[in-house]
Design an enzyme around this catalytic site. Structure first.
Site, PDB file in Angstrom:
ATOM      1  N   ASN A  19      46.195  43.777  64.077  1.00  0.00           N
ATOM      2  CA  ASN A  19      47.342  42.880  64.239  1.00  0.00           C
ATOM      3  C   ASN A  19      48.136  43.116  65.521  1.00  0.00           C
ATOM      4  O   ASN A  19      49.335  42.840  65.560  1.00  0.00           O
ATOM      5  CB  ASN A  19      48.294  43.035  63.044  1.00  0.00           C
ATOM      6  CG  ASN A  19      47.611  42.824  61.711  1.00  0.00           C
ATOM      7  OD1 ASN A  19      46.707  42.009  61.591  1.00  0.00           O
ATOM      8  ND2 ASN A  19      48.047  43.562  60.699  1.00  0.00           N
TER       9      ASN A  19
ATOM     10  N   SER B  56      44.719  42.025  57.544  1.00  0.00           N
ATOM     11  CA  SER B  56      44.465  42.670  56.247  1.00  0.00           C
ATOM     12  C   SER B  56      44.337  41.656  55.131  1.00  0.00           C
ATOM     13  O   SER B  56      43.661  41.893  54.136  1.00  0.00           O
ATOM     14  CB  SER B  56      45.605  43.636  55.894  1.00  0.00           C
ATOM     15  OG  SER B  56      45.494  44.844  56.578  1.00  0.00           O
TER      16      SER B  56
ATOM     17  N   HIS C 267      49.887  46.914  49.120  1.00  0.00           N
ATOM     18  CA  HIS C 267      48.874  46.368  50.024  1.00  0.00           C
ATOM     19  C   HIS C 267      47.509  46.235  49.349  1.00  0.00           C
ATOM     20  O   HIS C 267      46.871  45.167  49.396  1.00  0.00           O
ATOM     21  CB  HIS C 267      48.793  47.269  51.258  1.00  0.00           C
ATOM     22  CG  HIS C 267      48.049  46.713  52.414  1.00  0.00           C
ATOM     23  ND1 HIS C 267      46.684  46.864  52.561  1.00  0.00           N
ATOM     24  CD2 HIS C 267      48.462  46.031  53.517  1.00  0.00           C
ATOM     25  CE1 HIS C 267      46.299  46.295  53.702  1.00  0.00           C
ATOM     26  NE2 HIS C 267      47.362  45.786  54.307  1.00  0.00           N
TER      27      HIS C 267
ATOM     28  N   ASP D 221      42.154  51.505  50.432  1.00  0.00           N
ATOM     29  CA  ASP D 221      43.484  50.993  50.733  1.00  0.00           C
ATOM     30  C   ASP D 221      44.563  51.907  50.139  1.00  0.00           C
ATOM     31  O   ASP D 221      44.381  53.126  50.086  1.00  0.00           O
ATOM     32  CB  ASP D 221      43.601  49.572  50.161  1.00  0.00           C
ATOM     33  CG  ASP D 221      44.452  48.653  51.021  1.00  0.00           C
ATOM     34  OD1 ASP D 221      45.675  48.886  51.088  1.00  0.00           O
ATOM     35  OD2 ASP D 221      43.912  47.701  51.608  1.00  0.00           O
TER      36      ASP D 221
END
Length: 339
Positions: free
Chosen positions: A179, A262, A83, A49
């Protein structure tokens, strides 16, 4: 503890329980998984990430590596985006009497930084991270790889070859479905064979009910499913998820809300980590996604009240498959003393 079950302990006073954690029953009757006394200790989840803030007191970051080639002075602990830190809290925020609690409280997080402060990254850096895990993951204790990221592609992409190598090493790869509100088969790594793809559900209160539904922006598996791909798709809460956030992000007080597949993905990574910690998931080659998906399908089939609207058994869309709602209690708190 019961054989093949992580024992339970009391939820510490002053812990905030995010709705998604409650929805998948990682907190149940005021109890949470006690990994310090799990049948299998030392399970690690790799978070590929933006990095993970290793100084966050709610996280157990056991190591990592910075794979961003043109930012050599940064480390895995530098998360200037937020994130990766957010994802990690959902997986394993500690049960310590402050902050939030995660699915697998206090589990080890191994942070691989492949994305920059803007949330974007190079394919070459991602492949280096995969290569690092193929060569070192198991020796580091990694059993679960969380991939809360996606890009355009399909199941024949080069990235899928690396996913296959990770799986061959005995790691279960969990990935966000994407998404774009479209087919997950148009994005990688979700399209990669063998990856456990996670769609996102909107849940406002942490309990089952007719208000729970697939998020409009969540990718899905198009139906009809000619190739049996539904066997590797699962749903989890992903809308307005509260989790850990970098300490140096002003105005957030080290916690924030974020939305996306996520955010759904780490709910499932935490559940898979519980499966390994319980000793139920234990293969040294291959993924254990079938055990997790089958347990979830059985639970949802036998417990209609647990389901969400648009799931495979409750008003399913004709052309879209989002999977059964994730469920964690298969792997913890199953001894007589815990019930």
């Amino acid at each position: 503890p019961a054989a093949n079950s992580v024992p339970a302990e009391s939820l510490a006073a002053n812990e905030f329980v995010p709705g998604g954690i409650q929805r998948v029953q990682a907190v149940y009757n005021g109890r949470v998984p006690d990994l310090d006394n799990a049948p299998v200790k030392g399970i690690v989840v790799a978070v590929v990430d933006t990095g993970v803030d290793a100084s966050h007191p709610d996280l157990n970051v056991v190591g990592g590596a910075n794979m961003v080639a043109d930012e050599p002075d940064m480390t895995y602990a530098d998360d200037s985006h937020g994130h990766g830190t957010h994802v990690s809290g959902t997986i394993g925020a500690r049960n310590q009497g402050k902050g939030i609690v995660g699915i697998a409280p206090g589990i080890g997080i191994y942070a691989l930084r492949v994305l920059k402060a803007d949330g974007n990254g190079l394919f070459s850096d991602l492949l280096r991270a995969y290569d690092h895990l193929v060569n070192n993951g198991r020796s580091l204790g990694v059993r679960v790889v969380n991939l809360s990221l996606s890009g355009s592609g399909n199941g024949n992409d080069e990235e899928c070859g690396y996913i296959a190598q990770l799986i061959a090493q005995g790691m279960t790869v969990v990935t966000a479905a994407g998404n774009s509100g479209t087919s997950m088969l148009t994005e990688v790594p979700a399209a990669c064979p063998g990856a456990l793809a996670v769609t996102a559900i909107s849940d406002t209160d942490g309990v089952p009910g007719s208000t729970d539904d697939a998020a409009s922006w969540s990718n899905y598996l198009p139906m009809p499913d000619a190739n049996g791909t539904s066997s590797r798709v699962i749903a989890a809460p992903g809308d307005a998820i509260t989790s850990t956030y970098p300490l140096n992000k002003s105005g957030f007080n080290s916690y924030a809300k974020m939305s996306g597949t996520s955010m759904a993905c780490p709910h499932v990574s935490g559940i898979v980590a519980l499966c390994y910690s319980a000793g139920i998931c234990q293969r040294n080659t291959g993924t254990e996604l079938a055990k997790v998906v089958n347990a979830v399908a059985t639970w949802n089939t036998e417990n209609p009240v647990y389901r969400y609207n648009s799931d495979p058994l409750t008003n399913p869309p004709v052309d879209k498959y989002y999977g059964y709602m994730a469920w964690s209690r298969k792997y913890w708190g199953r001894s007589t003393a815990d019930n």
